[in-house]
Design an enzyme around this catalytic site. Structure first.
Site, short mmCIF file in Angstrom:
data_model
loop_
_atom_site.label_atom_id
_atom_site.label_comp_id
_atom_site.label_asym_id
_atom_site.label_seq_id
_atom_site.Cartn_x
_atom_site.Cartn_y
_atom_site.Cartn_z
N ASP A 186 -6.03 -41.03 2.76
CA ASP A 186 -7.26 -41.38 2.22
C ASP A 186 -8.36 -41.86 2.98
O ASP A 186 -9.40 -41.11 3.03
CB ASP A 186 -7.02 -42.32 1.27
C1 LAN Z 1 -2.29 -49.36 8.20
C2 LAN Z 1 -4.11 -49.22 7.53
C3 LAN Z 1 -4.83 -48.40 6.41
C4 LAN Z 1 -3.46 -48.09 6.00
C5 LAN Z 1 -5.31 -47.40 4.62
C6 LAN Z 1 -5.55 -45.51 5.25
C7 LAN Z 1 -5.56 -48.55 3.71
C8 LAN Z 1 -3.24 -46.86 3.53
O1 LAN Z 1 -4.22 -46.25 2.27
C9 LAN Z 1 -2.82 -46.06 4.05
C10 LAN Z 1 -2.35 -46.37 5.26
C11 LAN Z 1 -2.73 -46.97 6.40
C12 LAN Z 1 -3.49 -45.42 7.18
C13 LAN Z 1 -1.89 -47.93 7.74
C14 LAN Z 1 -0.69 -47.36 7.64
C15 LAN Z 1 0.24 -48.46 7.96
C16 LAN Z 1 -0.21 -49.37 9.25
C17 LAN Z 1 -0.88 -48.23 10.30
C18 LAN Z 1 -1.27 -49.87 8.81
C19 LAN Z 1 -1.16 -50.08 7.69
C20 LAN Z 1 -2.25 -50.63 10.01
C21 LAN Z 1 -1.14 -51.34 11.00
C22 LAN Z 1 -0.02 -50.36 9.89
C23 LAN Z 1 1.03 -49.93 11.78
C24 LAN Z 1 2.20 -49.82 10.78
C25 LAN Z 1 1.38 -51.27 11.96
C26 LAN Z 1 2.48 -50.59 12.73
C27 LAN Z 1 4.19 -51.24 12.48
C28 LAN Z 1 4.48 -50.95 12.04
C29 LAN Z 1 5.78 -51.40 11.55
C30 LAN Z 1 4.81 -49.45 12.93
#
Ligand code: LAN
Length: 745
Positions: free
Chosen positions: A475
């Site tokens: 996205d």
């Molecule tokens: C995010 C942030 C952005 C998010 C969107 C773009 C909003 C979504 O539509 C797709 C997935 C994504 C890129 C995403 C995936 C997982 C993330 C990176 C996070 C929620 C921000 C933090 C999270 C990450 C996994 C945190 C670290 C924790 C672990 C369990 C490894």
């Protein structure tokens, strides 16, 4: 509370606290006795999206680098923004909002903000610094302590998985430890309170896998307590259904360094402080604990996703048979070498930024374990880690990524466009800078050893944060492409991103669809849902593989649709087929009550906004679609007295609508957008909602922070502070376009 180990009085002050570099100029002691840095000295540097906070030392430095409006806003200092002419119409309100938000744009063209929420990130970082004997600036230590105390649970003094959550063993044991490493005395009343809460939950041995991992690294527990993480899993051939390359990218990128350190069973040598921590964190005398028997103990507060019997059996086999008796030395050597190769490739492919904050700290630790304090990779990691740090009025925290740069910037462009202002001279310089930023952040090359590192195609993609981090997100790429098309093609902005580069983005997007028609986050789904039986994290749900998401699917399909309008011949058939499958998926994903479950924002309000945009793409509107009517009815039933909508984060955990006592500006904006995308014909409920958004606006144009907006892995919430500007502006613009810009207040 009585405790078998007692509380070590006095001795705590001499423990081996974290080594500090003295940069604490201008520090004052508050009434509570806690130190606070001088907030007028903090500056955010944004070097092509690479964001770091700096604490200035001298008057000359302060003079040479004045604090910007953005710095002041982010630190909650007075930004001295004037009162604006009170808005009467939706577009006037959007204008006031944008007038404020424009001031927060950073020199490279992006917007920044805190990206906190998760409470398990800072501990990984602080423990890594501690066990590698890395000194940290005193200013940072002071503000980290402030943040943790500010975010302790108001009643029981513990910490949860995320800032709004109830206290857990994971949050409490880990953050308590951080405070102790940073020099807080065990007899501080707040520490006593937190310890009481921890002990009531059974102590740190009732923590989840990740907690046990970090405590074994720190030397507070023995490695036997950690459920096995065999690096040899990485030697499985690709066809094996459980091979790690099939896992969700965050899991496998965390598993790689974790399995490396696990295999080495590396622990920090015991000192006074860690010895004391043993007695503060564990409710039984250390010497009496059979750590191997405590691998699976977990408090109910932490056990969001209980381990399956398959996983427990597998762990039993690995811990009692494989590791002690069968594991051949040659295999250990090969597995460790291969995992180290993967870690190095990840470091090189991201210039040490790494995928996220968890694998980043673990890769740092792994490189220290591999090469010691002088090792090049370790030194590079130490330089990069500060990109995760954020300072705000409550103190210093660790962000969930190295920023929200590309994501928030693309959405802002689209919000302004919804107001019809893309060619408005007032906003053109701001939008041009935003476009320049997107140009700079598009990924232009594939990774090194793409196949061997199991990396998704990325040439032409955008990531969530920066090009340096360099991970395709379905996205984020879509929103990047849409924003580019809006400015360059719809509104004749200078062509900064060539046609070829837009086509590269489309090529990436066309790789992202699953057989179901849906799209996932970083890659198409690579493994079976049965892999969830191997979910060992306990605190998160749905993490083992990629899933279809209405949010991601919508972003991709609407980007392809917009692209096709401008380039009707490029991969036309594939795009049409993609659209049909995607919309079919969206239809399927709708629940009987008309809603969609959201995975990245809270929750049904977020997903509904996307899903209705998808349906619009195939011509489904309120007047011709039962599905759209059902979706709108779902929202109408939930509208609050004041015209707004509000659901709590519990919606994400429980999968059912959980009403918030107070309506939320951001969620209200999401619903307004959703209903307008759906072609909802009745003005009255939307007018009520828009009035609420307008009434909540402050006289200087800003909206204030309300409840947390985002989520991941069902159970962990994460803040998107810029959403309170972006989505109200977009909703106001769309409403004005649909119903006219009449005076409402
Ligand atoms: C995010 C942030 C952005 C998010 C969107 C773009 C909003 C979504 O539509 C797709 C997935 C994504 C890129 C995403 C995936 C997982 C993330 C990176 C996070 C929620 C921000 C933090 C999270 C990450 C996994 C945190 C670290 C924790 C672990 C369990 C490894």
């Amino acid at each position: 509370m009585p405790h078998v180990n007692g509380t070590p009085k006095g001795a705590t002050k001499r423990g081996a606290y974290m080594k500090l570099q003295d940069d604490a100029v201008g520090v004052v002691k508050g009434k509570d006795g806690d130190e606070k840095t001088d907030y007028t000295r903090w500056r955010l540097k944004d070097d092509r999206g690479c964001q770091t906070w700096h604490y200035l030392q001298t008057d000359e430095e302060i003079k040479a680098w004045p604090q910007s409006t953005a710095d002041k806003y982010l630190l909650n200092l007075d930004t001295e923004q004037p009162d604006l002419t009170p808005a009467k119409t939706p577009l006037e309100a959007a204008h006031n909002g944008l007038t404020f938000f424009e001031k927060l744009q950073l020199p490279p063209g992006n917007w920044a903000c805190e990206y906190g929420g998760p409470m398990f990130l800072l501990p990984g970082l602080v423990i890594t610094w501690y066990v590698t004997d890395t000194p940290i600036p005193a200013s940072h230590a002071i503000e980290m302590k402030n943040y943790l105390f500010a975010r302790a649970h108001p009643e029981d003094g513990g910490w949860g998985l995320h800032i709004e959550g109830e206290s857990t063993v994971f949050g409490t044991a880990m953050n308590y430890t951080v405070l102790r490493l940073l020099g807080v005395d065990a007899e501080d009343p707040r520490m006593q309170k937190a310890r009481d809460t921890l002990w009531k939950m059974g102590g740190a041995l009732n923590g989840p896998h990740w907690a046990k991992f970090w405590f074994s690294v720190l030397g507070v527990m023995e490695w036997d307590v950690v459920n096995p993480c065999p690096p040899e899993l990485w030697l499985l051939p690709d066809w094996v259904p459980i091979a790690p390359w099939r896992w969700w990218i965050h899991m496998r990128q965390v598993f790689a360094p974790m399995s490396y350190v696990y295999s080495k069973k590396w622990s920090y040598p015991l000192n006074d402080l860690t010895r004391q921590l043993r007695s503060e964190l564990l409710v039984e005398p250390f010497e009496t604990i059979n750590f191997g028997a405590r691998r699976n103990t977990i408090a109910p507060t932490d056990n969001y996703h209980a381990k399956s019997w398959v996983l427990k059996l597998l762990f039993w086999f690995l811990a009692t048979i494989w590791f002690p008796y069968l594991r051949p030395t040659w295999m250990v050597k090969r597995a460790e070498e291969h995992v180290w190769w993967l870690i190095e490739a990840e470091d090189e492919n991201t210039d040490f930024a790494n995928l996220g904050p968890v694998n980043s700290t673990m890769n740092t630790l792994a490189s220290y374990v591999k090469g010691g304090p002088a090792f090049h990779a370790f030194r590079e990691h130490l330089k990069t880690l500060p990109e995760f740090l954020w300072i705000k009025d409550e103190g210093m925290l660790m962000n969930g990524t190295n920023g929200v740069q590309s994501w928030d910037t693309t959405f802002l462009i689209q919000a302004v466009d919804s107001c019809g202002w893309s060619t408005n001279e007032k906003w053109k310089p701001m939008l041009t800078k935003a476009l320049e930023f997107l140009e700079d952040q598009q990924i232009l090359e594939e990774t090194r050893d793409q196949q061997a590192c199991y990396r998704q195609q990325r040439k032409g993609a955008w990531g969530f944060s920066t090009r340096k981090q360099g991970y395709t997100v379905s996205d984020c790429t879509s929103e990047g492409l849409k924003s580019t098309l809006i400015l360059q093609k719809d509104h004749a902005y200078p062509i900064l991103i060539s046609e070829r580069r837009m086509k590269d983005a489309v090529d990436v997007l066309l790789t992202m669809q699953n057989a179901s028609g849906g799209c996932a986050s970083y890659e198409p789904t690579r493994g079976s849902e049965l892999l969830e039986h191997l979910n060992a994290a306990e605190v998160f749900g749905r993490i083992m593989i990629e899933y279809d998401y209405p949010e991601c699917t919508t972003a991709v399909v609407t980007a392809l649709e917009m692209f096709q309008k401008h380039f009707p011949t490029y991969r036309a058939q594939e795009i049409s087929a993609f659209r049909d499958r995607a919309v079919a998926y969206i239809r399927n994903a709708q629940r009987a009550d008309g809603s969609w479950y959201g995975s990245w924002g809270i929750c049904f309000t977020y997903a509904g906004m996307f899903a209705l945009e998808s349906l619009k793409c195939s011509g489904e509107q309120y007047n011709n679609s039962e599905r759209v009517r059902r979706a709108c009815q779902f929202f109408l039933d939930k509208q609050m007295e004041d015209g707004g909508w509000g659901e709590t984060y519990k919606s994400c955990e429980q999968g059912v609508w959980c009403q918030h006592p107070r309506s939320q500006v951001v969620q209200t904006a999401w619903v307004v957008i959703a209903m307008l995308e759906g072609g909802f014909p009745d003005k009255e409920p939307l007018e009520k909602a828009v009035k609420l958004i307008m009434r909540r606006q402050q006289s200087n144009g800003e909206w204030l922070q309300e409840a947390i907006e985002g989520v991941f892995n069902k159970s962990c919430m994460i803040s998107y502070p810029n959403y309170k500007f972006i989505f109200p502006i977009k909703a106001l613009g769309m409403y004005a376009e649909r119903f006219g810009d009449e005076a409402l207040l």
